[in-house]
Design an enzyme around this catalytic site. Structure first.
Site, short mmCIF file in Angstrom:
data_model
loop_
_atom_site.label_atom_id
_atom_site.label_comp_id
_atom_site.label_asym_id
_atom_site.label_seq_id
_atom_site.Cartn_x
_atom_site.Cartn_y
_atom_site.Cartn_z
N ASP A 73 -51.77 43.57 34.66
CA ASP A 73 -51.38 42.80 35.90
C ASP A 73 -50.43 43.72 36.67
OD1 ASP A 73 -49.30 43.56 33.92
OD2 ASP A 73 -48.66 41.62 33.25
N ASP A 125 -44.98 51.87 28.30
CA ASP A 125 -44.65 53.11 29.43
C ASP A 125 -44.46 53.69 27.58
OD1 ASP A 125 -42.82 51.94 28.08
OD2 ASP A 125 -41.55 52.26 30.40
N ASP A 161 -44.61 44.94 24.44
CA ASP A 161 -44.93 46.39 24.63
C ASP A 161 -45.51 46.54 23.11
OD1 ASP A 161 -45.02 49.69 24.76
OD2 ASP A 161 -43.77 49.90 25.80
N GLU A 179 -44.97 49.75 20.78
CA GLU A 179 -42.81 49.59 20.12
C GLU A 179 -42.77 49.34 18.52
OE1 GLU A 179 -40.52 50.56 22.34
OE2 GLU A 179 -40.79 49.82 24.06
N HIS A 186 -35.10 36.35 24.65
CA HIS A 186 -34.67 37.37 26.24
C HIS A 186 -35.52 36.71 26.98
CE1 HIS A 186 -33.55 40.20 29.15
NE2 HIS A 186 -34.47 40.02 29.60
N GLU A 187 -37.11 37.19 26.66
CA GLU A 187 -38.34 37.14 27.33
C GLU A 187 -38.22 35.50 27.41
OE1 GLU A 187 -39.39 39.01 28.70
OE2 GLU A 187 -38.36 40.76 28.06
ZN LIG Z 1 -47.84 42.11 31.18
ZN LIG Z 2 -35.34 40.44 31.38
#
Ligand SMILES: [Zn+2]
Ligand SMILES: [Zn+2]
Ligand SMILES: *[C@@H]1O[C@H](CO)[C@@H](O)[C@H](O)[C@H]1NC(C)=O
Ligand SMILES: *[C@@H]1O[C@H](CO)[C@@H](O)[C@H](O)[C@H]1NC(C)=O
Ligand SMILES: *[C@@H]1O[C@H](CO)[C@@H](O)[C@H](O)[C@H]1NC(C)=O
Length: 345
Positions: free
Chosen positions: A211, A216, A236, A239, A262-263
């Site tokens: 996307d 990272d 991620d 993690e 949060h997301e």
């Molecule tokens: Zn993504």
């Molecule tokens: Zn955010």
């Protein structure tokens, strides 16, 4: 008056042997040392060398810091070939960053700014989509929201999940996160079996996952989600996700429920807030739980969807208090029960 006790004289005694209402459970002697210890491989750990740099400084790797700021929306996409010099443009970027993140504005890479820069955070840009910055909460440009639906479905990817936490626990963390938002706005969330047709599609991905926003590795960017009505919600996979810090002793463990909460804010249309306590603040330290919506989050999301008819502002106060005492002494719980009893009597 103080109806939980037979006589009012008990009350001042409580004041004597109880300390402050809601200080951090454990005061970190040096947040920077704490952040860098054991995080040798964490993304951005080497930015520590920029502490105390200011205009005119020339330090190897400063160009990477400029790329970082570009990545989060503080420098235009079109800027290329960054130099290692702390120039005027970087100074103005640092000022903007400090304002956006609610830090003291010095224009220099002071310790608190560098600590914030190195903190694990959400991958969604801080400024590029901003419609306005006058309020503390923010929306994406055009103020997109889910317009035609009051029930949103969500589903988990079949193939892109984590295996070290059982699925029921993962689902329970998400359920709690969704419930927090639906308790303040007239929107319900239900789990759907079919991933392809769900409104909100949740999955764990490593590195480049197609996307244009590659993850990272350990810490650095933790997750990202897209603005309405896109619904993509990516975490991620590198993690160390945790649902219980007692069971997971890793120093780099990240609380799944906090990041989910949060997301979901992004999925609903909120951008990042500059209020440090807000769920929509962009960063989250490892081994930290931050799940309760704050006034800023609630005002932001209600500006988009209106209020849930059952929502009461007093419940915000109660949740603040319960999150305080849950991790601290029972004595404080008693104290707050008395105060609440007094306030509501
Ligand atoms: Zn993504
Ligand atoms: Zn955010
Ligand atoms: C850092 O990475 C190296 C190589 O991948 C690994 O051997 C080492 O254990 C890692 N250190 C930490 C603290 O995770
Ligand atoms: C950036 O650097 C590359 C390679 O060094 C060069 O070809 C290009 O012209 C430079 N771009 C700008 C805008 O200076
Ligand atoms: C959400 O679900 C509750 C309980 O099923 C229901 O009472 C309420 O009307 C629903 N709200 C919306 C906006 O669909």
């Amino acid at each position: 008056m103080f109806r939980y006790f037979g006589y009012t004289a008990t009350f001042p005694l409580f004041f004597l042997f109880l300390a402050f209402p809601c200080l951090p459970a454990r005061t970190a002697p040096d947040p920077l040392a704490e952040l860098t210890a054991d995080l040798q491989n964490a993304t951005w750990h080497n930015f520590v060398k920029f502490i105390d740099a200011g205009k005119g400084s020339q330090l190897t790797g400063m160009s990477e810091l400029k790329s970082y700021f570009q990545r989060f929306g503080y420098l235009p996409e079109s800027d290329t070939n960054f130099t290692d010099t702390f120039d005027e443009s970087l100074e103005s970027v640092v000022v903007t960053y400090q304002k956006r993140l609610g830090l003291p504005v010095s224009g220099k890479l002071d310790a608190s700014t560098v600590t914030q820069i190195m903190s694990p955070r959400c991958g969604v840009s801080d400024t590029a989509h901003l419609l306005h910055v006058t309020k503390r909460y923010a929306f994406f440009s055009g103020q997109p929201r889910w317009v035609h639906k009051s029930t949103l479905t969500y589903a988990f990817s079949q193939s892109d999940m984590i295996e070290y936490i059982n699925l029921a626990e993962v689902k329970s963390a998400f359920q709690k996160a969704f419930a927090r938002w639906s308790s303040v706005i007239p929107v319900n969330f239900t789990e759907a079996r079919r991933y392809a047709s769900a409104d909100i599609k949740i999955g764990f991905f490593k590195g480049d996952h197609g996307d244009g926003e590659p993850f990272d590795g350990v810490l650095g960017v933790l997750a990202h989600a897209f603005s309405p009505e896109n619904g993509r919600f990516h975490l991620d996979g590198a993690e160390t996700w945790a649902v219980d810090f007692k069971a997971d002793r890793s120093k780099v463990a990240v609380d799944l429920e906090s990041v989910a909460t949060h997301e979901i804010g992004h999925v609903l249309g909120l951008a990042h807030s500059s209020v440090k306590e807000a769920v929509m603040y962009p960063s989250l330290s490892p081994r930290t739980k931050k799940v309760d919506l704050k006034l800023d989050d609630v005002e932001g999301v209600q500006a988009l969807y209106g209020s849930n008819p059952n929502f009461k502002y007093s419940s915000l106060l109660e949740s603040d208090i319960s999150s305080c005492w849950a991790v601290r002494s029972p004595a404080w719980a008693i104290f707050w029960i008395i105060v609440m009893g007094y306030m509501t009597s």
